[in-house]
Design a protein around this motif. Structure first.
Motif, PDB file in Angstrom:
ATOM      1  N   LEU A  25      36.032  34.165  27.367  1.00 17.62           N
ATOM      2  CA  LEU A  25      34.731  33.514  27.478  1.00 17.62           C
ATOM      3  C   LEU A  25      33.641  34.217  26.683  1.00 17.62           C
ATOM      4  N   ASP A  26      33.839  35.484  26.366  1.00 20.37           N
ATOM      5  CA  ASP A  26      32.807  36.218  25.625  1.00 20.37           C
ATOM      6  C   ASP A  26      33.131  36.318  24.139  1.00 20.37           C
ATOM      7  N   HIS A  27      34.142  35.584  23.684  1.00 19.89           N
ATOM      8  CA  HIS A  27      34.503  35.634  22.262  1.00 19.89           C
ATOM      9  C   HIS A  27      34.866  34.230  21.792  1.00 19.89           C
ATOM     10  N   ILE A  28      33.835  33.409  21.590  1.00 17.54           N
ATOM     11  CA  ILE A  28      34.015  32.021  21.171  1.00 17.54           C
ATOM     12  C   ILE A  28      33.525  31.869  19.735  1.00 17.54           C
ATOM     13  N   SER A  29      34.336  31.242  18.911  1.00 16.80           N
ATOM     14  CA  SER A  29      33.985  31.082  17.499  1.00 16.80           C
ATOM     15  C   SER A  29      34.222  29.639  17.069  1.00 16.80           C
ATOM     16  N   THR A  30      33.752  29.334  15.865  1.00 17.84           N
ATOM     17  CA  THR A  30      33.934  28.001  15.297  1.00 17.84           C
ATOM     18  C   THR A  30      34.797  28.091  14.052  1.00 17.84           C
ATOM     19  N   PHE A  31      35.946  27.403  14.090  1.00 16.74           N
ATOM     20  CA  PHE A  31      36.836  27.298  12.939  1.00 16.74           C
ATOM     21  C   PHE A  31      37.310  25.857  12.851  1.00 16.74           C
ATOM     22  N   ARG A  32      37.227  25.289  11.679  1.00 17.59           N
ATOM     23  CA  ARG A  32      37.683  23.911  11.516  1.00 17.59           C
ATOM     24  C   ARG A  32      39.197  23.829  11.609  1.00 17.59           C
ATOM     25  N   LYS A  33      39.681  22.758  12.266  1.00 15.72           N
ATOM     26  CA  LYS A  33      41.111  22.550  12.476  1.00 15.72           C
ATOM     27  C   LYS A  33      41.666  21.474  11.532  1.00 15.72           C
ATOM     28  N   MET A  34      40.834  20.960  10.652  1.00 11.88           N
ATOM     29  CA  MET A  34      41.231  19.851   9.781  1.00 11.88           C
ATOM     30  C   MET A  34      41.184  20.275   8.315  1.00 11.88           C
ATOM     31  N   MET A  35      42.235  19.864   7.577  1.00 13.23           N
ATOM     32  CA  MET A  35      42.261  20.026   6.129  1.00 13.23           C
ATOM     33  C   MET A  35      42.578  18.673   5.505  1.00 13.23           C
ATOM     34  N   VAL A  36      41.906  18.356   4.387  1.00 15.30           N
ATOM     35  CA  VAL A  36      42.099  17.076   3.707  1.00 15.30           C
ATOM     36  C   VAL A  36      42.601  17.351   2.293  1.00 15.30           C
ATOM     37  N   TYR A  37      43.704  16.678   1.919  1.00 14.23           N
ATOM     38  CA  TYR A  37      44.293  16.806   0.584  1.00 14.23           C
ATOM     39  C   TYR A  37      44.265  15.423  -0.071  1.00 14.23           C
ATOM     40  N   GLU A  38      43.636  15.340  -1.232  1.00 12.87           N
ATOM     41  CA  GLU A  38      43.486  14.031  -1.868  1.00 12.87           C
ATOM     42  C   GLU A  38      43.699  14.129  -3.369  1.00 12.87           C
ATOM     43  N   LYS A  39      44.513  13.215  -3.891  1.00 13.24           N
ATOM     44  CA  LYS A  39      44.608  12.956  -5.319  1.00 13.24           C
ATOM     45  C   LYS A  39      44.354  11.460  -5.463  1.00 13.24           C
ATOM     46  N   ARG A  40      43.104  11.127  -5.778  1.00 13.05           N
ATOM     47  CA  ARG A  40      42.651   9.744  -5.693  1.00 13.05           C
ATOM     48  C   ARG A  40      43.574   8.795  -6.452  1.00 13.05           C
ATOM     49  N   GLY A  41      43.912   7.694  -5.771  1.00 16.27           N
ATOM     50  CA  GLY A  41      44.795   6.703  -6.355  1.00 16.27           C
ATOM     51  C   GLY A  41      46.268   7.017  -6.226  1.00 16.27           C
ATOM     52  N   GLU A  42      46.586   8.214  -5.712  1.00 21.65           N
ATOM     53  CA  GLU A  42      47.992   8.619  -5.615  1.00 21.65           C
ATOM     54  C   GLU A  42      48.398   9.057  -4.215  1.00 21.65           C
ATOM     55  N   ARG A  43      47.541   9.851  -3.576  1.00 22.19           N
ATOM     56  CA  ARG A  43      47.884  10.317  -2.227  1.00 22.19           C
ATOM     57  C   ARG A  43      46.648  10.785  -1.472  1.00 22.19           C
ATOM     58  N   PHE A  44      46.689  10.564  -0.165  1.00 20.71           N
ATOM     59  CA  PHE A  44      45.638  11.061   0.728  1.00 20.71           C
ATOM     60  C   PHE A  44      46.331  11.568   1.982  1.00 20.71           C
ATOM     61  N   ILE A  45      46.117  12.848   2.319  1.00 18.38           N
ATOM     62  CA  ILE A  45      46.838  13.501   3.413  1.00 18.38           C
ATOM     63  C   ILE A  45      45.860  14.336   4.235  1.00 18.38           C
ATOM     64  N   VAL A  46      46.052  14.339   5.551  1.00 18.74           N
ATOM     65  CA  VAL A  46      45.224  15.143   6.451  1.00 18.74           C
ATOM     66  C   VAL A  46      46.130  16.008   7.314  1.00 18.74           C
ATOM     67  N   LEU A  47      45.734  17.257   7.505  1.00 14.73           N
ATOM     68  CA  LEU A  47      46.434  18.195   8.369  1.00 14.73           C
ATOM     69  C   LEU A  47      45.519  18.620   9.502  1.00 14.73           C
ATOM     70  N   LEU A  48      46.002  18.517  10.749  1.00 18.27           N
ATOM     71  CA  LEU A  48      45.309  19.015  11.932  1.00 18.27           C
ATOM     72  C   LEU A  48      46.141  20.147  12.522  1.00 18.27           C
ATOM     73  N   SER A  49      45.484  21.179  13.032  1.00 17.77           N
ATOM     74  CA  SER A  49      46.230  22.337  13.539  1.00 17.77           C
ATOM     75  C   SER A  49      45.684  22.806  14.880  1.00 17.77           C
ATOM     76  N   ALA A  50      46.594  23.317  15.710  1.00 16.92           N
ATOM     77  CA  ALA A  50      46.239  23.913  16.991  1.00 16.92           C
ATOM     78  C   ALA A  50      47.185  25.066  17.241  1.00 16.92           C
ATOM     79  N   GLY A  51      46.816  25.928  18.179  1.00 15.96           N
ATOM     80  CA  GLY A  51      47.654  27.078  18.490  1.00 15.96           C
ATOM     81  C   GLY A  51      47.037  28.363  17.969  1.00 15.96           C
ATOM     82  N   ASN A  52      47.873  29.346  17.713  1.00 12.39           N
ATOM     83  CA  ASN A  52      47.408  30.641  17.227  1.00 12.39           C
ATOM     84  C   ASN A  52      46.691  30.476  15.895  1.00 12.39           C
ATOM     85  N   LEU A  53      45.449  30.917  15.828  1.00 12.58           N
ATOM     86  CA  LEU A  53      44.623  30.679  14.649  1.00 12.58           C
ATOM     87  C   LEU A  53      45.164  31.392  13.413  1.00 12.58           C
ATOM     88  N   SER A  54      45.645  32.621  13.568  1.00 13.63           N
ATOM     89  CA  SER A  54      46.146  33.354  12.401  1.00 13.63           C
ATOM     90  C   SER A  54      47.378  32.678  11.820  1.00 13.63           C
TER      91      SER A  54
END
Length: 274
Positions: A25-54
């Motif tokens: 409770l005394d060590h709360i931080s903000t880290f985004r869990k989403m990554m977006v990979y895009e090659k326009r016109g060819e591919r669009f991919i999203v990664l969501l992550s949970a669990g051990n941050l490292s």
């Protein structure tokens, strides 16, 4: 803890994640869990992550360069040249196993479980959008019409509304609203999940996406959703009649005469052996 949800529909894909991590409770931080990979016109991919941050950060770091051998003798397969989301997810699974082989024994000696949950979805030209959940061993499953969404992290609070609302034909913006209600239910019940949120809404066959939002406590739409959902839930609850304790066939009777199963018996004699 975290909460991420991804939804696969006929109309496209919806991704939503919070950004809170904590080691107490005394060590709360903000880290985004989403990554977006895009090659326009060819591919669009999203990664969501949970669990051990490292672990999840290590997986994300090497994913862009992770390679799989092509069984047909072609160039190594990466997320940038994979011809299907299935192959791209195989690359992600290989990245997870790579980190496990590299760090697993050291983590075990330190008493840390190899805990990593991932959701990976998107569209590559030539096939329909697809959505996968990847486990700590690098194995994975794919979303189906019967199970059109995946949750990772603190999933239980936000699940009921998803089950009641979502079908493959649900419109994208309605599904986005449903995901936000699901997130609000989780925020309300678990302090280890927190703002800001990352939201992506992807249209089928677009192969690119600009519907990407970061939602903080000042976002007017999300505040409206939270307030309206709370008010409507209370109204729906108040509209349900309280139970009646008189026996009979009244629909509100909690003890109907027609019940085939009788209530639990009371013990009134201290000498009775169970």
């Amino acid at each position: 803890m975290t909460y991420c949800v991804a939804i696969k529909l006929n109309a496209g894909l919806v991704f939503l994640s919070d950004s809170r991590t904590n080691a107490g409770l005394d060590h709360i931080s903000t880290f985004r869990k989403m990554m977006v990979y895009e090659k326009r016109g060819e591919r669009f991919i999203v990664l969501l992550s949970a669990g051990n941050l490292s672990i999840s950060q290590s997986v994300r770091e090497i994913l862009q360069t992770q390679q799989l051998e092509d069984e047909n003798g072609g160039p190594p397969i990466t997320i940038w040249n994979a011809k299907s989301m299935f192959d791209a997810t195989r690359v992600l699974g290989a990245a997870v196993r790579h980190i496990q082989e590299r760090d697993g024994k050291a983590l075990e000696r330190a008493g840390v479980d190899f805990n990593c949950s991932l959701v990976f979805g998107g569209q590559i030209a030539g096939e329909s959008p697809r959505l996968f959940q990847v486990y700590s061993a690098g194995n994975f499953i794919e979303a189906t019409a019967e199970t059109p969404y995946f949750q990772i992290g603190e999933a239980k609070y936000g699940k009921p509304v998803l089950d009641r609302v979502l079908t493959p034909t649900t419109p994208l913006n309605e599904a986005a609203k449903c995901a936000l209600v699901s997130m609000d239910s989780t925020l309300k019940s678990n302090l280890s999940v927190g703002l800001p949120l990352d939201l992506v809404v992807y249209d089928t066959d677009a192969l690119a996406c600009d519907n990407i939002a970061c939602i903080d406590e000042f976002n007017q739409y999300f505040r409206m959703v939270r307030n309206t959902w709370g008010d409507k839930l209370r109204q729906a609850f108040d509209s349900i009649e309280d139970p009646h304790w008189d026996s009979g066939d009244n629909a509100a009777s909690i003890q109907p005469d027609s019940s085939a199963i009788r209530p639990v018996k009371k013990i009134t004699n201290s000498n009775v052996m169970l």
